[in-house]
Design an enzyme around this catalytic site. Structure first.
Site, PDB file in Angstrom:
ATOM      1  N   GLY A  12      56.313  53.087  41.812  1.00  0.00           N
ATOM      2  CA  GLY A  12      57.542  53.216  42.583  1.00  0.00           C
ATOM      3  C   GLY A  12      57.859  52.001  43.422  1.00  0.00           C
ATOM      4  N   SER A  13      57.408  50.822  42.981  1.00  0.00           N
ATOM      5  CA  SER A  13      57.714  49.635  43.788  1.00  0.00           C
ATOM      6  C   SER A  13      59.221  49.402  43.821  1.00  0.00           C
ATOM      7  CB  SER A  13      56.967  48.407  43.264  1.00  0.00           C
ATOM      8  OG  SER A  13      57.467  47.994  42.024  1.00  0.00           O
ATOM      9  N   ASN A  14      59.901  49.680  42.721  1.00  0.00           N
ATOM     10  CA  ASN A  14      61.363  49.543  42.722  1.00  0.00           C
ATOM     11  C   ASN A  14      62.017  50.589  43.607  1.00  0.00           C
ATOM     12  OD1 ASN A  14      62.554  47.415  40.822  1.00  0.00           O
ATOM     13  ND2 ASN A  14      60.862  48.274  39.624  1.00  0.00           N
ATOM     14  N   LEU A  85      59.863  57.768  33.632  1.00  0.00           N
ATOM     15  CA  LEU A  85      59.451  57.613  32.237  1.00  0.00           C
ATOM     16  C   LEU A  85      59.658  58.863  31.390  1.00  0.00           C
ATOM     17  CD1 LEU A  85      56.315  55.352  32.814  1.00  0.00           C
ATOM     18  CD2 LEU A  85      58.696  54.688  32.434  1.00  0.00           C
ATOM     19  N   ILE A  88      66.127  61.706  30.262  1.00  0.00           N
ATOM     20  CA  ILE A  88      67.048  62.444  31.129  1.00  0.00           C
ATOM     21  C   ILE A  88      67.783  63.487  30.283  1.00  0.00           C
ATOM     22  CG2 ILE A  88      69.111  62.219  32.598  1.00  0.00           C
ATOM     23  CD1 ILE A  88      66.581  61.025  33.794  1.00  0.00           C
ATOM     24  N   ASN A 102      69.801  52.852  35.053  1.00  0.00           N
ATOM     25  CA  ASN A 102      68.386  52.657  34.719  1.00  0.00           C
ATOM     26  C   ASN A 102      68.029  51.174  34.775  1.00  0.00           C
ATOM     27  OD1 ASN A 102      65.768  53.377  33.659  1.00  0.00           O
ATOM     28  ND2 ASN A 102      66.438  52.622  31.658  1.00  0.00           N
ATOM     29  N   HIS A 104      65.323  48.536  32.958  1.00  0.00           N
ATOM     30  CA  HIS A 104      64.406  48.439  31.823  1.00  0.00           C
ATOM     31  C   HIS A 104      63.784  47.039  31.819  1.00  0.00           C
ATOM     32  CE1 HIS A 104      62.803  49.650  27.931  1.00  0.00           C
ATOM     33  NE2 HIS A 104      62.974  48.399  27.590  1.00  0.00           N
ATOM     34  N   ASP A 145      68.203  54.047  25.972  1.00  0.00           N
ATOM     35  CA  ASP A 145      68.216  52.586  26.190  1.00  0.00           C
ATOM     36  C   ASP A 145      69.432  51.874  25.595  1.00  0.00           C
ATOM     37  OD1 ASP A 145      65.932  52.531  27.718  1.00  0.00           O
ATOM     38  OD2 ASP A 145      64.598  52.022  26.065  1.00  0.00           O
ATOM     39  N   GLU A 174      62.923  42.270  39.179  1.00  0.00           N
ATOM     40  CA  GLU A 174      63.508  43.593  39.464  1.00  0.00           C
ATOM     41  C   GLU A 174      63.756  43.765  40.955  1.00  0.00           C
ATOM     42  OE1 GLU A 174      61.888  46.224  35.736  1.00  0.00           O
ATOM     43  OE2 GLU A 174      60.662  46.241  37.528  1.00  0.00           O
TER      44      GLU A 174
HETATM   45  C1  GAR Z   1      59.516  48.804  35.979  1.00  0.00           C
HETATM   46  O1  GAR Z   1      59.102  47.558  35.490  1.00  0.00           O
HETATM   47  C2  GAR Z   1      60.657  49.356  35.171  1.00  0.00           C
HETATM   48  O2  GAR Z   1      61.493  48.369  34.624  1.00  0.00           O
HETATM   49  C3  GAR Z   1      59.942  50.106  34.083  1.00  0.00           C
HETATM   50  O3  GAR Z   1      58.839  50.689  34.710  1.00  0.00           O
HETATM   51  C4  GAR Z   1      58.404  49.849  35.787  1.00  0.00           C
HETATM   52  C5  GAR Z   1      58.193  50.712  37.010  1.00  0.00           C
HETATM   53  O4  GAR Z   1      57.608  49.979  38.056  1.00  0.00           O
HETATM   54  N1  GAR Z   1      60.812  51.068  33.463  1.00  0.00           N
HETATM   55  C6  GAR Z   1      60.784  51.388  32.175  1.00  0.00           C
HETATM   56  O5  GAR Z   1      59.973  50.938  31.394  1.00  0.00           O
HETATM   57  C7  GAR Z   1      61.845  52.384  31.744  1.00  0.00           C
HETATM   58  N2  GAR Z   1      61.902  52.486  30.297  1.00  0.00           N
HETATM   59  P1  GAR Z   1      57.584  50.576  39.520  1.00  0.00           P
HETATM   60  O6  GAR Z   1      57.062  52.010  39.436  1.00  0.00           O
HETATM   61  O7  GAR Z   1      56.647  49.697  40.282  1.00  0.00           O
HETATM   62  O8  GAR Z   1      58.995  50.521  40.065  1.00  0.00           O
END
Ligand code: GAR
Length: 188
Positions: A12-14, A85, A88, A102, A104, A145, A174
């Protein structure tokens, strides 16, 4: 205020970065964070930021009803997928056309689709000796996607790049761009 729900499955860093970005906003606020994993890091991290967190099962995600109710009750305007992941459910996509965003970790349409998420994407990029990779921020539609692309950002894949170093680069890209793109997309 425009209200966001953030869906996240992992570190969940994003999600955390988005929470912090909008913390002092007069225009945008976070309604709740939803996770399908009780032990995901984001569950505690978001709570520590004072954000409500709802944990649901994968079955509840598929069944859609609880997600729809939560979004309605919380008057959610946009849903942000930040490392969520699971697929939806179509019912939710139908209720939020062009209102689910989203991120990606590749330059779609490359390295998208089934099985292509997180580290799997970076592995494939390295295996194919790509010289560039990047991120895609896009609307979610019923084709996995393949929703309309809002923005893409590139990074170089260096000689000797490892899975960890590429993942780190992508995360930095990101974090630097996702909140801002969200803001520009939803605030007109
Ligand atoms: C991110 O890099 C995001 O782009 C990817 O999961 C990571 C989550 O990182 N998403 C996908 O692959 C979606 N298909 P985070 O939990 O540190 O935010």
């Amino acid at each position: 205020k425009i209200r966001l729900a953030i869906f996240a499955s992992g570190t969940g860093s994003n999600a955390l970065n988005i929470i912090q970005y909008f913390k002092t906003s007069d225009v945008v606020e976070i309604g709740f964070v939803l996770s399908n994993k009780q032990d995901a890091k984001i569950v505690n991290a978001a709570r520590e930021q004072g954000v409500e967190v709802v944990v649901v099962s994968n079955q509840e995600v598929e069944a859609a009803g609880k997600l729809v109710d939560l979004c309605r009750e919380n008057a959610i305007d946009y849903i942000i997928l930040a490392g969520f992941l699971r697929k939806i459910p179509e019912q939710l996509i139908g209720l939020y056309p062009d209102r689910i965003i989203n991120i990606h970790p590749s330059l779609l349409p490359k390295y998208g689709g089934k099985g292509m998420y997180g580290a799997n994407v970076h592995k494939a990029v390295l295996e194919n000796k790509e010289k560039v990779s990047g991120i895609t921020i896009h609307f979610v539609n019923t084709e996995f996607d393949k929703g309309e692309i809002i923005a893409q950002f590139q990074c170089v894949v260096d000689e000797g790049e490892t899975l960890e170093s590429l993942q780190h680069k992508i995360h930095l890209l990101e974090h630097a761009n996702f909140p801002n793109v969200i803001k520009n997309t939803i605030v007109s």
